[in-house]
Design an enzyme around this catalytic site. Structure first.
Site, mmCIF file in Angstrom:
data_model
loop_
_atom_site.group_PDB
_atom_site.id
_atom_site.type_symbol
_atom_site.label_atom_id
_atom_site.label_comp_id
_atom_site.label_asym_id
_atom_site.label_seq_id
_atom_site.Cartn_x
_atom_site.Cartn_y
_atom_site.Cartn_z
ATOM 1 N N CYS A 259 71.286 -44.524 -1.191
ATOM 2 C CA CYS A 259 70.070 -45.283 -1.490
ATOM 3 C C CYS A 259 70.352 -46.507 -2.355
ATOM 4 C CB CYS A 259 69.013 -44.386 -2.133
ATOM 5 S SG CYS A 259 69.409 -43.896 -3.822
ATOM 6 N N THR B 231 74.230 -30.322 5.806
ATOM 7 C CA THR B 231 73.039 -30.671 6.598
ATOM 8 C C THR B 231 71.962 -31.284 5.709
ATOM 9 O OG1 THR B 231 73.501 -28.914 8.169
ATOM 10 C CG2 THR B 231 71.248 -29.750 8.123
ATOM 11 N N ALA C 224 64.331 -19.128 6.116
ATOM 12 C CA ALA C 224 63.427 -18.621 5.089
ATOM 13 C C ALA C 224 62.487 -19.723 4.586
ATOM 14 C CB ALA C 224 64.245 -18.035 3.948
ATOM 15 N N LYS D 193 64.786 -19.341 16.876
ATOM 16 C CA LYS D 193 63.846 -19.358 15.749
ATOM 17 C C LYS D 193 62.750 -20.398 15.925
ATOM 18 C CE LYS D 193 66.946 -17.514 12.244
ATOM 19 N NZ LYS D 193 67.640 -17.761 10.958
ATOM 20 N N ASP E 291 65.512 -25.947 14.698
ATOM 21 C CA ASP E 291 66.455 -24.900 14.304
ATOM 22 C C ASP E 291 67.409 -24.622 15.448
ATOM 23 O OD1 ASP E 291 66.551 -22.702 11.872
ATOM 24 O OD2 ASP E 291 67.487 -22.002 13.723
ATOM 25 N N ARG F 51 62.714 -11.911 4.830
ATOM 26 C CA ARG F 51 62.218 -13.100 4.117
ATOM 27 C C ARG F 51 61.718 -14.219 5.022
ATOM 28 N NH1 ARG F 51 67.337 -12.839 4.965
ATOM 29 N NH2 ARG F 51 68.601 -14.637 5.458
ATOM 30 N N CYS G 219 73.460 -16.999 0.976
ATOM 31 C CA CYS G 219 72.639 -15.793 1.138
ATOM 32 C C CYS G 219 73.497 -14.624 1.619
ATOM 33 C CB CYS G 219 71.506 -16.054 2.117
ATOM 34 S SG CYS G 219 70.436 -17.381 1.574
ATOM 35 N N PHE H 190 74.609 -27.353 2.402
ATOM 36 C CA PHE H 190 74.486 -28.660 1.753
ATOM 37 C C PHE H 190 74.882 -29.835 2.647
ATOM 38 C CE2 PHE H 190 73.434 -26.497 -2.120
ATOM 39 C CZ PHE H 190 72.609 -27.426 -2.746
HETATM 40 ZN ZN LIG Z 1 70.747 -42.105 -3.938
#
Ligand SMILES: [Zn+2]
Length: 337
Positions: A247, A131, A36, A83, A57, A68, A185, A129
């Site tokens: 990070c 991925t 989507a 896709k 994909d 959608r 979903c 999440f």
């Molecule tokens: Zn971070």
């Protein structure tokens, strides 16, 4: 060849102008996940005149996507087209001047750096999440900005990661949600306007990044629910965590350094994905004989014992009709060896 005037209204927008348009045309964007969010964002980027668009994909178009996922047609679903390929074909009709690289692939620790290499911005179109966090790690390590987006129901959220400058996704969400914990979903449903809201937030950020207007990039997490009419703006200016595993000063990149997932239960499908070695689809189509339902240059689909397997060129197999990874692996072992 791009027709004269094609992007004139965008060039007339002062923060972009002719020089910004030239930067967009010289840029590469990578869309990870062509569902989507990915299809809506990819269409906006192609129409905006992006130079090169890489679409990643792992999945096939299904009828339930069409409500959608804006680049797909009923014919794509009937043909079980990958896709990435179907989106690429549609985008070439819309904007022939854009170089499109469709990749039927699954982002994994071993390949994600190569998938995003050369991009000036990465758009999050992932449906899960793990991925999303994997791509966050790859972007932070490579120094590539990442426009995060997620939506379910009528709700969506978005934030932008400028590596080394802003908080990253892991700073904001230090623990990954456990599988089955969050709404999806499948469980909560989704309405198309929530998708377009979030994709618009992501692509606006991408355009700022591509033209070099980093001061305009949003330092807030935005979330909104189009049904309950509740909206949130959360400042991220103090969210950058010096001890972040992704990070921070002593980043360990925990997902990038883990091994690839041998079997994955897929969101949005009653399916389990298993990895086999590289396959020769032509040979496989012959070996599987009269169990074969579809045999194309992209995949072979076969059905046996009430179970359906779909094998892709990169060695992934989607198994439908089983409930555990072990059963999926057993089915593949029986038929593929
Ligand atoms: Zn971070």
């Amino acid at each position: 060849m791009i027709p004269a005037g094609r992007h004139s209204r965008q060039e007339r927008f002062a923060p972009i102008g002719a020089s910004g348009q030239a930067k967009i045309a010289a840029s590469t964007a990578v869309v990870v996940g062509c569902g989507a969010l990915g299809t809506v964002a990819a269409e906006q980027l192609a129409r905006a005149g992006i130079g090169r668009l890489r679409l990643i994909d792992r999945d096939l178009v299904e009828p339930s996507n069409l409500q959608r996922q804006s680049l797909f047609s009923e014919a794509d679903a009937a043909a079980c087209r990958p896709k990435a390929e179907a989106a690429s074909a549609r985008l070439q009709q819309i904007a022939a001047g854009v170089i499109i690289e469709p990749l039927v692939a699954d982002a994994q620790p071993s390949n994600v750096a190569a998938l995003i290499a050369g991009a000036q911005v990465v758009i999050d179109g992932a449906d899960n999440f793990p991925t999303r966090h994997l791509v966050n790690e790859a972007c932070c390590r490579a120094g590539i900005p990442f426009a995060v987006g997620a939506c379910v129901g009528a709700y969506g959220l978005s934030l932008t990661v400028l590596p080394g400058v802003t908080a990253c996704l892991r700073c904001v969400q230090s623990e990954l949600p456990a599988a089955g914990d969050g709404p999806t979903c499948d469980t909560q449903g989704i309405i198309a306007p929530a998708v377009h809201l979030v994709a618009a937030w992501q692509v606006a950020e991408a355009l700022k990044i591509l033209v070099g207007d980093l001061g305009a990039v949003r330092r807030e997490l935005w979330a909104g629910d189009l049904w309950s009419n509740r909206f949130q703006r959360i400042s991220l200016t103090k969210a950058k965590d010096p001890s972040c595993l992704v990070c921070g000063r002593q980043a360990t990149f925990p997902l990038l350094t883990a091994g690839d997932d041998p079997a994955v239960v897929l969101c949005g499908r009653d399916a389990i994905q298993v990895r086999c070695g590289p396959v020769n689809l032509e040979t496989l189509g012959k070996t599987l004989g009269n169990t074969v339902m579809i045999s194309s240059e992209h995949l072979v689909r076969w059905q046996a014992d009430g179970i359906t397997g779909t094998c892709f060129r990169d060695g992934r197999v989607l198994v439908q009709g089983v409930s555990t990874p072990a059963a999926a692996r057993g089915f593949c072992a029986r038929w593929l060896g």
